[in-house]
Design a protein around this motif. Sequence first.
Motif, PDB file in Angstrom:
ATOM      1  N   PRO A  90       0.844  -1.196   0.000  1.00 13.82           N
ATOM      2  CA  PRO A  90       0.000   0.000   0.000  1.00 13.82           C
ATOM      3  C   PRO A  90       0.881   1.248   0.000  1.00 13.82           C
ATOM      4  O   PRO A  90       1.734   1.409   0.861  1.00 13.82           O
ATOM      5  N   GLY A  92       0.310   5.445  -0.448  1.00 15.25           N
ATOM      6  CA  GLY A  92      -0.719   6.468  -0.513  1.00 15.25           C
ATOM      7  C   GLY A  92      -0.458   7.487  -1.618  1.00 15.25           C
ATOM      8  O   GLY A  92       0.649   7.576  -2.165  1.00 15.25           O
ATOM      9  N   SER A 119      -4.128   1.514  -0.375  1.00 15.64           N
ATOM     10  CA  SER A 119      -3.979   2.344   0.823  1.00 15.64           C
ATOM     11  C   SER A 119      -5.266   3.079   1.165  1.00 15.64           C
ATOM     12  O   SER A 119      -6.010   3.513   0.280  1.00 15.64           O
ATOM     13  N   GLN A 139      -5.792  -1.761   2.790  1.00 16.11           N
ATOM     14  CA  GLN A 139      -4.966  -1.350   3.940  1.00 16.11           C
ATOM     15  C   GLN A 139      -5.700  -0.278   4.729  1.00 16.11           C
ATOM     16  O   GLN A 139      -6.136   0.727   4.166  1.00 16.11           O
ATOM     17  N   TYR A 141      -5.545   2.613   7.574  1.00 15.47           N
ATOM     18  CA  TYR A 141      -5.063   3.485   8.645  1.00 15.47           C
ATOM     19  C   TYR A 141      -6.256   3.639   9.555  1.00 15.47           C
ATOM     20  O   TYR A 141      -7.326   4.088   9.135  1.00 15.47           O
ATOM     21  N   THR A 167      -2.322  -1.125   9.292  1.00 11.78           N
ATOM     22  CA  THR A 167      -0.963  -0.612   9.504  1.00 11.78           C
ATOM     23  C   THR A 167      -0.847   0.014  10.893  1.00 11.78           C
ATOM     24  O   THR A 167      -1.575   0.945  11.226  1.00 11.78           O
ATOM     25  N   LYS A 249       0.216  -4.939   9.939  1.00 10.36           N
ATOM     26  CA  LYS A 249       1.422  -4.523   9.207  1.00 10.36           C
ATOM     27  C   LYS A 249       2.280  -3.599  10.065  1.00 10.36           C
ATOM     28  O   LYS A 249       1.758  -2.669  10.693  1.00 10.36           O
ATOM     29  N   HIS A 273       8.007  -0.047   7.386  1.00 10.39           N
ATOM     30  CA  HIS A 273       7.421   1.006   6.553  1.00 10.39           C
ATOM     31  C   HIS A 273       8.474   1.571   5.588  1.00 10.39           C
ATOM     32  O   HIS A 273       8.496   2.755   5.277  1.00 10.39           O
ATOM     33  N   GLY A 274       9.349   0.696   5.131  1.00  8.90           N
ATOM     34  CA  GLY A 274      10.394   1.150   4.211  1.00  8.90           C
ATOM     35  C   GLY A 274      11.319   2.185   4.826  1.00  8.90           C
ATOM     36  O   GLY A 274      11.839   3.056   4.138  1.00  8.90           O
ATOM     37  N   ARG A 276      10.592   4.559   6.927  1.00 11.14           N
ATOM     38  CA  ARG A 276      10.000   5.907   6.965  1.00 11.14           C
ATOM     39  C   ARG A 276       9.518   6.312   8.348  1.00 11.14           C
ATOM     40  O   ARG A 276       9.012   7.414   8.527  1.00 11.14           O
ATOM     41  N   ASP A 304       7.970  -6.848   4.080  1.00 14.24           N
ATOM     42  CA  ASP A 304       8.415  -5.801   3.152  1.00 14.24           C
ATOM     43  C   ASP A 304       9.485  -4.945   3.801  1.00 14.24           C
ATOM     44  O   ASP A 304       9.804  -5.104   4.970  1.00 14.24           O
ATOM     45  N   SER A 305      10.014  -4.045   2.997  1.00 13.37           N
ATOM     46  CA  SER A 305      11.032  -3.050   3.353  1.00 13.37           C
ATOM     47  C   SER A 305      12.385  -3.449   2.772  1.00 13.37           C
ATOM     48  O   SER A 305      13.134  -4.218   3.370  1.00 13.37           O
ATOM     49  N   GLY A 306      12.642  -2.936   1.589  1.00 11.57           N
ATOM     50  CA  GLY A 306      13.942  -3.131   0.951  1.00 11.57           C
ATOM     51  C   GLY A 306      13.978  -4.154  -0.164  1.00 11.57           C
ATOM     52  O   GLY A 306      15.030  -4.364  -0.770  1.00 11.57           O
ATOM     53  N   ARG A 308      14.015  -5.519  -3.650  1.00 15.07           N
ATOM     54  CA  ARG A 308      14.269  -4.903  -4.955  1.00 15.07           C
ATOM     55  C   ARG A 308      14.414  -5.926  -6.082  1.00 15.07           C
ATOM     56  O   ARG A 308      14.115  -5.625  -7.225  1.00 15.07           O
ATOM     57  N   GLY A 327       7.439  -2.163  -2.578  1.00 11.63           N
ATOM     58  CA  GLY A 327       7.048  -0.774  -2.326  1.00 11.63           C
ATOM     59  C   GLY A 327       7.531   0.185  -3.403  1.00 11.63           C
ATOM     60  O   GLY A 327       7.053   0.156  -4.543  1.00 11.63           O
ATOM     61  N   ARG A 328       8.509   1.006  -3.069  1.00  9.93           N
ATOM     62  CA  ARG A 328       8.922   2.118  -3.940  1.00  9.93           C
ATOM     63  C   ARG A 328       9.142   1.756  -5.413  1.00  9.93           C
ATOM     64  O   ARG A 328       8.776   2.560  -6.282  1.00  9.93           O
TER      65      ARG A 328
HETATM   66  C1  FNR Z   1       4.414   3.908   2.002  1.00  7.89           C
HETATM   67  N1  FNR Z   1       3.946   2.917   2.853  1.00  7.89           N
HETATM   68  C2  FNR Z   1       2.619   2.900   3.215  1.00  7.89           C
HETATM   69  N2  FNR Z   1       2.140   1.902   4.021  1.00  7.89           N
HETATM   70  C3  FNR Z   1       0.839   1.844   4.348  1.00  7.89           C
HETATM   71  O1  FNR Z   1       0.449   0.931   5.065  1.00  7.89           O
HETATM   72  N3  FNR Z   1      -0.040   2.788   3.870  1.00  7.89           N
HETATM   73  C4  FNR Z   1       0.355   3.814   3.066  1.00  7.89           C
HETATM   74  O2  FNR Z   1      -0.446   4.631   2.651  1.00  7.89           O
HETATM   75  C5  FNR Z   1       1.737   3.903   2.755  1.00  7.89           C
HETATM   76  N4  FNR Z   1       2.201   4.927   1.982  1.00  7.89           N
HETATM   77  C6  FNR Z   1       3.525   4.921   1.567  1.00  7.89           C
HETATM   78  C7  FNR Z   1       3.970   5.919   0.709  1.00  7.89           C
HETATM   79  C8  FNR Z   1       5.273   5.880   0.228  1.00  7.89           C
HETATM   80  C9  FNR Z   1       5.731   6.930  -0.739  1.00  7.89           C
HETATM   81  C10 FNR Z   1       6.151   4.851   0.622  1.00  7.89           C
HETATM   82  C11 FNR Z   1       7.550   4.758   0.071  1.00  7.89           C
HETATM   83  C12 FNR Z   1       5.720   3.886   1.501  1.00  7.89           C
HETATM   84  C13 FNR Z   1       4.837   1.792   3.248  1.00  7.89           C
HETATM   85  C14 FNR Z   1       4.771   0.677   2.216  1.00  7.89           C
HETATM   86  O3  FNR Z   1       3.544   0.002   2.274  1.00  7.89           O
HETATM   87  C15 FNR Z   1       5.880  -0.380   2.455  1.00  7.89           C
HETATM   88  O4  FNR Z   1       5.861  -0.791   3.796  1.00  7.89           O
HETATM   89  C16 FNR Z   1       7.263   0.131   2.101  1.00  7.89           C
HETATM   90  O5  FNR Z   1       7.250   0.962   0.969  1.00  7.89           O
HETATM   91  C17 FNR Z   1       8.185  -1.064   1.834  1.00  7.89           C
HETATM   92  O6  FNR Z   1       9.482  -0.660   1.655  1.00  7.89           O
HETATM   93  P1  FNR Z   1      10.182  -0.450   0.219  1.00  7.89           P
HETATM   94  O7  FNR Z   1       9.855  -1.641  -0.657  1.00  7.89           O
HETATM   95  O8  FNR Z   1       9.658   0.837  -0.334  1.00  7.89           O
HETATM   96  O9  FNR Z   1      11.628  -0.381   0.584  1.00  7.89           O
END
Ligand code: FNR
Length: 376
Positions: A90, A92, A119, A139, A141, A167, A249, A273-274, A276, A304-306, A308, A327-328
């Motif tokens: 997900p 946003g 999302s 997903q 929030y 999440t 999550k 959350h990548g 973040r 998730d997270s990383g 590629r 993700g990204r």
């Molecule tokens: C997210 N992520 C995220 N997660 C979620 O549960 N709801 C959301 O709306 C968002 N929005 C969001 C925006 C952006 C720009 C990013 C980069 C990430 C987190 C996302 O679901 C996921 O956990 C990470 O992106 C995974 O890491 P990688 O693959 O980006 O490294």
Amino acid sequence: NEIYLQGLAEKTPPFTTDATRLEAVAAEAFAPGPFGYVAGGAGSGATMRANRDAFDRWRIVPRMLADATERTLDTTVLGTAMPAPVLLAPIGVQSIVHPDGELATARAAKALGVPIVLSTASSYALEEVAEAAGPRWFQLYWPNEPEVCASLLQRAKRAGYEVLVVTLDTWTLAWRPQDLDQAYLPFLRATGVANAFTDPAFLAGLAKSPADDQAMAVLRWVSLFTGQDKSWDRLPFLREHWDGPIVLKGIQHPDDARRAADAGMDGIVVSNHGGRQVDGAVGALEMLPEIASAVGSRMSVLFDSGVRTGADVLKALALGADAVLLGRPYVYGLGLGGEDGVRHVLRGLLADLDLTLGLCGRRSVSEVDSSLVRSA
Ligand code: FNR
């Protein structure tokens, strides 16, 4: 075959197929605000780096003469059949990088049969995305008002979202310097609120319609979704309002994973959350083996997270994940080429995964276990 045929036709892909260069290509192509939104992380970026470093600490040990010419990536997670153990994470407000946003993502994923996780902060209403999408999860929030929460869940259920992903790690936004330095908030005002602006329970709490007072509507949205942590004893509320599988999550500690299983949840996503949210946090993959051994026999474990590359997916599966979320990278694809761009990124990942699986001497996801990897 495709590489040779494309060569003959002197066709090149829309942009790089090298997943490790995507971010650099996007950095050149995107405006600074949208790029900062996607690429940014918490604080100094230490957690994002830890996420990648964690993959480098594991190496794959291939096996030979394993008769892996015929193979499949098919799998089923929580009742959803998928062509590979990969879902789209997900993300946003995707219209920040492309006007078609989540609709383009949904179409590209549908063409390949890959499930999306939509999302709460989608730029298009969940019903509209559902029409464009194939297999889909929603997903959440978790809003601070139970009426809005129940209404969103009811709409998602009605629109055919199969699994609820809640999440937990973003109950307030972290310190994100890139975001604070960039002027992308005007995009957010216009696009990040589609699900709320179409929600009767959300609209009931407004004195004026969003069209007449957008600022007030956006403020209501922000206050609904930030600033209040929830507690474990609130989980039954979700159960009462969602009769399908529920996944939590943002789990990073084995004890939280055990609590989720004890609370009757159906799955977790091991994720930071990548990178973040908490700067300086542990790389998500570092925690996966311990968490999978704590709860893997009781619930689905996603990661998730990383992620590629195909090798990354295999490492996560070997360390106990049932599937991963990307993700990204797909959002870079979206910004670079819309629906085609998402499809290009996804096809590349699935092809890489398929080839690497075979070259490791495995014929299916079920043949991937901890014997595939060793720590570097
Ligand atoms: C997210 N992520 C995220 N997660 C979620 O549960 N709801 C959301 O709306 C968002 N929005 C969001 C925006 C952006 C720009 C990013 C980069 C990430 C987190 C996302 O679901 C996921 O956990 C990470 O992106 C995974 O890491 P990688 O693959 O980006 O490294």
